[in-house]
Write a protein that holds these residues in place. Sequence first.
Motif, PDB file in Angstrom:
ATOM      1  N   ASP A 199       0.842  -1.194   0.000  1.00  0.00           N
ATOM      2  CA  ASP A 199       0.000   0.000   0.000  1.00  0.00           C
ATOM      3  C   ASP A 199       0.882   1.252   0.000  1.00  0.00           C
ATOM      4  O   ASP A 199       2.114   1.167   0.017  1.00  0.00           O
ATOM      5  CB  ASP A 199      -0.988  -0.004   1.169  1.00  0.00           C
ATOM      6  CG  ASP A 199      -0.321   0.107   2.533  1.00  0.00           C
ATOM      7  OD1 ASP A 199       0.859   0.500   2.611  1.00  0.00           O
ATOM      8  OD2 ASP A 199      -0.985  -0.213   3.536  1.00  0.00           O
ATOM      9  N   LYS A 200       0.263   2.417  -0.010  1.00  0.00           N
ATOM     10  CA  LYS A 200       1.016   3.659  -0.145  1.00  0.00           C
ATOM     11  C   LYS A 200       1.845   3.981   1.094  1.00  0.00           C
ATOM     12  O   LYS A 200       2.738   4.837   1.057  1.00  0.00           O
ATOM     13  CB  LYS A 200       0.053   4.797  -0.465  1.00  0.00           C
ATOM     14  CG  LYS A 200      -0.597   4.610  -1.841  1.00  0.00           C
ATOM     15  CD  LYS A 200      -1.601   5.699  -2.157  1.00  0.00           C
ATOM     16  CE  LYS A 200      -2.232   5.449  -3.528  1.00  0.00           C
ATOM     17  NZ  LYS A 200      -3.256   6.472  -3.876  1.00  0.00           N
ATOM     18  N   ASP A 201       1.583   3.281   2.200  1.00  0.00           N
ATOM     19  CA  ASP A 201       2.368   3.465   3.418  1.00  0.00           C
ATOM     20  C   ASP A 201       3.475   2.430   3.558  1.00  0.00           C
ATOM     21  O   ASP A 201       4.171   2.402   4.570  1.00  0.00           O
ATOM     22  CB  ASP A 201       1.455   3.395   4.645  1.00  0.00           C
ATOM     23  CG  ASP A 201       0.421   4.510   4.652  1.00  0.00           C
ATOM     24  OD1 ASP A 201       0.762   5.631   4.220  1.00  0.00           O
ATOM     25  OD2 ASP A 201      -0.728   4.254   5.066  1.00  0.00           O
ATOM     26  N   GLY A 202       3.597   1.566   2.542  1.00  0.00           N
ATOM     27  CA  GLY A 202       4.648   0.558   2.561  1.00  0.00           C
ATOM     28  C   GLY A 202       4.269  -0.748   3.213  1.00  0.00           C
ATOM     29  O   GLY A 202       5.082  -1.678   3.281  1.00  0.00           O
ATOM     30  N   LYS A 203       3.045  -0.892   3.704  1.00  0.00           N
ATOM     31  CA  LYS A 203       2.602  -2.139   4.317  1.00  0.00           C
ATOM     32  C   LYS A 203       2.354  -3.182   3.233  1.00  0.00           C
ATOM     33  O   LYS A 203       1.776  -2.892   2.189  1.00  0.00           O
ATOM     34  CB  LYS A 203       1.316  -1.912   5.109  1.00  0.00           C
ATOM     35  CG  LYS A 203       0.781  -3.151   5.789  1.00  0.00           C
ATOM     36  CD  LYS A 203      -0.534  -2.854   6.500  1.00  0.00           C
ATOM     37  CE  LYS A 203      -1.117  -4.129   7.102  1.00  0.00           C
ATOM     38  NZ  LYS A 203      -2.437  -3.877   7.766  1.00  0.00           N
ATOM     39  N   THR A 204       2.799  -4.419   3.473  1.00  0.00           N
ATOM     40  CA  THR A 204       2.646  -5.485   2.483  1.00  0.00           C
ATOM     41  C   THR A 204       1.627  -6.512   2.939  1.00  0.00           C
ATOM     42  O   THR A 204       1.375  -6.688   4.128  1.00  0.00           O
ATOM     43  CB  THR A 204       3.991  -6.202   2.225  1.00  0.00           C
ATOM     44  OG1 THR A 204       4.433  -6.819   3.441  1.00  0.00           O
ATOM     45  CG2 THR A 204       5.047  -5.229   1.743  1.00  0.00           C
ATOM     46  N   ASP A 205       1.043  -7.186   1.964  1.00  0.00           N
ATOM     47  CA  ASP A 205       0.120  -8.278   2.225  1.00  0.00           C
ATOM     48  C   ASP A 205       0.199  -9.227   1.031  1.00  0.00           C
ATOM     49  O   ASP A 205       0.942  -8.980   0.069  1.00  0.00           O
ATOM     50  CB  ASP A 205      -1.311  -7.763   2.422  1.00  0.00           C
ATOM     51  CG  ASP A 205      -2.118  -8.650   3.363  1.00  0.00           C
ATOM     52  OD1 ASP A 205      -1.883  -9.882   3.359  1.00  0.00           O
ATOM     53  OD2 ASP A 205      -2.984  -8.129   4.086  1.00  0.00           O
ATOM     54  N   VAL A 206      -0.555 -10.322   1.083  1.00  0.00           N
ATOM     55  CA  VAL A 206      -0.569 -11.303  -0.003  1.00  0.00           C
ATOM     56  C   VAL A 206      -2.017 -11.595  -0.373  1.00  0.00           C
ATOM     57  O   VAL A 206      -2.840 -11.851   0.507  1.00  0.00           O
ATOM     58  CB  VAL A 206       0.133 -12.616   0.410  1.00  0.00           C
ATOM     59  CG1 VAL A 206       0.025 -13.652  -0.703  1.00  0.00           C
ATOM     60  CG2 VAL A 206       1.603 -12.356   0.734  1.00  0.00           C
ATOM     61  N   PHE A 207      -2.326 -11.515  -1.661  1.00  0.00           N
ATOM     62  CA  PHE A 207      -3.665 -11.884  -2.105  1.00  0.00           C
ATOM     63  C   PHE A 207      -3.566 -12.849  -3.276  1.00  0.00           C
ATOM     64  O   PHE A 207      -2.515 -12.997  -3.905  1.00  0.00           O
ATOM     65  CB  PHE A 207      -4.498 -10.659  -2.474  1.00  0.00           C
ATOM     66  CG  PHE A 207      -4.246 -10.111  -3.859  1.00  0.00           C
ATOM     67  CD1 PHE A 207      -5.140 -10.357  -4.890  1.00  0.00           C
ATOM     68  CD2 PHE A 207      -3.134  -9.349  -4.122  1.00  0.00           C
ATOM     69  CE1 PHE A 207      -4.922  -9.851  -6.152  1.00  0.00           C
ATOM     70  CE2 PHE A 207      -2.909  -8.831  -5.383  1.00  0.00           C
ATOM     71  CZ  PHE A 207      -3.796  -9.085  -6.402  1.00  0.00           C
ATOM     72  N   SER A 208      -4.674 -13.506  -3.567  1.00  0.00           N
ATOM     73  CA  SER A 208      -4.677 -14.558  -4.574  1.00  0.00           C
ATOM     74  C   SER A 208      -6.033 -14.608  -5.249  1.00  0.00           C
ATOM     75  O   SER A 208      -7.042 -14.158  -4.699  1.00  0.00           O
ATOM     76  CB  SER A 208      -4.380 -15.909  -3.917  1.00  0.00           C
ATOM     77  OG  SER A 208      -4.332 -16.951  -4.868  1.00  0.00           O
ATOM     78  N   ASP A 209      -6.058 -15.146  -6.464  1.00  0.00           N
ATOM     79  CA  ASP A 209      -7.326 -15.356  -7.155  1.00  0.00           C
ATOM     80  C   ASP A 209      -7.165 -16.470  -8.181  1.00  0.00           C
ATOM     81  O   ASP A 209      -6.045 -16.928  -8.461  1.00  0.00           O
ATOM     82  CB  ASP A 209      -7.826 -14.074  -7.819  1.00  0.00           C
ATOM     83  CG  ASP A 209      -9.354 -14.018  -7.910  1.00  0.00           C
ATOM     84  OD1 ASP A 209      -9.999 -15.078  -7.823  1.00  0.00           O
ATOM     85  OD2 ASP A 209      -9.890 -12.917  -8.071  1.00  0.00           O
ATOM     86  N   LEU A 210      -8.310 -16.886  -8.745  1.00  0.00           N
ATOM     87  CA  LEU A 210      -8.357 -18.013  -9.676  1.00  0.00           C
ATOM     88  C   LEU A 210      -9.251 -17.652 -10.866  1.00  0.00           C
ATOM     89  O   LEU A 210     -10.374 -18.133 -10.968  1.00  0.00           O
ATOM     90  CB  LEU A 210      -8.922 -19.261  -8.977  1.00  0.00           C
ATOM     91  CG  LEU A 210      -8.197 -19.741  -7.722  1.00  0.00           C
ATOM     92  CD1 LEU A 210      -9.078 -20.695  -6.936  1.00  0.00           C
ATOM     93  CD2 LEU A 210      -6.883 -20.425  -8.086  1.00  0.00           C
TER      94      LEU A 210
END
Length: 586
Positions: free
Chosen positions: A380-391
């Motif tokens: 995100d714009k604050d540098g926080k990371t996450d992981v997402f997925s789709d099919l």
Amino acid sequence: MSRHSDIDIDPITFEVMRSIFEFASDRMATVMQRSSFSPILADMLDFSNAIYDADLHLLSQAANCPVHLAAMKFSAEEAVKGIGAANIREGDVLVLNDPYRGGTHINDITFTKPIYFKKELIGYAVSRGHWMDLGGGGAGGQAFSTHIAAEGLRLPPLKIFSGGKLNEDLMAIILNNTRTPHFIKGDTQAHLGALLAAEQEMQRACERYGVDTVRAAMKKIQAYTEKMVRESIRSIPDGVYEAEDYADTDGITHEKVRVKVALTVKDNQITVDFTGTDPMCQGAINSPKANTMSAALYSLQFFLAPEAPQNQGLFNPIEVILPEGCWLNATWPAPTIGCTTLTASKITSAIWQALAKAIPERVTGSTCADANWFVASCVDKDGKTDVFSDLPAGGWGGTPYSDGMNVTMDPLGNCMNMAAETAELFFPIAYEAFELRKDSAGAGKYRGGLGSVFKVRFFGGGELGMETSRTRAGSPGVAGGQESAVQRSIHIGADGGRRVIGGIDDDGNWHNPLLASHKFGPEETFMFESTGGGGWGNPRTRAVEDVVEDVLDEYISIEAARDIYGVVIDPATMTVDQAATSSLRG
């Protein structure tokens, strides 16, 4: 002879017990969905639940992911074997995800709980879920390396709960080896809740009807299903039916990796022989035994007795021959991250093509034959990371009676696409498109279902792993039906510039579709074009009015109507030129 083998189960009790067993599995699934923390479980439903008898024979399963369901037995067996039956107590929960010990790929983690009634073992509850991330060299384990160690944390059989108490040390290790620790504890409790739901229902059944009656019903229901499956097999002409399919690449050599299958039908038995299949490959698409067995078994059940109670009786009439050393029988340290989402679908396609030679009036064209699984870290714009997925799904093949289904998950899974609203709520991304893709389906008397165009934009950038295939050739048709379009992955820059990063580009160059940590900058977009299913029957025999309707619906172009279906349509009036059409169709 066991004490319950002589108990007579009348038809009413049979139906009551069957319903109890099925309800117990369904309740597991409901609890799992409603209590999971991660979107891949709560929204995409990438999990499975089942109940086994005391001999670890399948008793019932929820309508979850087919590729999980037949494989879970192997995980449960290995978990019990690894811990030792004598060391398992009431309140214990075993965990395992090792691909070489009953697992599939590392992200699929399996929990097994013994069920007791008055200190007597009556069965096991088993819950499997695809966890978003368990470490490794790429988000979601999609490193596409040459060693299993690059794919994340590999767990042998362990106790995650002992006597109902959480193993805090093991949980700390898991939390230290994931990019998504904020999901892990909640998802663990969701699995536990599903297991406890099964335990409660089975114990209630024993309390009301008696443990001997419950056990006798278990055996009778399994025998009933086996009888139905064997009768269905008898409807297939005896013979040997061969076919093959392939993965476009293992991601390392860029050579096709082939599945070869021979189905031998004899009376009420089917043998599935993978002799001649390519050897184990360097890349991360190797399939462990449990995954291959599962794919072979569920692929056949689509055309045998899908209406039968789902239990061990489905599998008893089917023998699978799996050669040592082939890529469908992976051993350490072969990487396996693509085994469920890519390889299982190629097994299904090969088996369906073989069945088409035996029962063409019952078999469909091939599906898009891939889950098209992508997983990405995002910032995100604050540098926080996450992981997402789709099919992003594609189409299913045309049938002998109707067109194929549009944009439907491959037979390997019963999962959902992530809702755009959920994705945008949880992650710094925007879903820009998820729409039908014109001219993506294989043509036929009954055409395949359509694929899709999927676009997701990263607000602050990210790294994407993508597993897909059908990028060299589309989904095969049957009975004269044609193959579908090919799939492509595209990187769209912030300035709108496009380049193909997986599949065939506009100049005819092919790019490796197995992407690992492909970087996107802020406001850049990932676009994926999925394919449709293969067609069924000669396209020139498709009803003219159906071709016109497809053009009006923008399923196919006017050019495809003319060149493939032989139907000439005036673009100004959208009427059929009868003379030209008659000439083309002969």
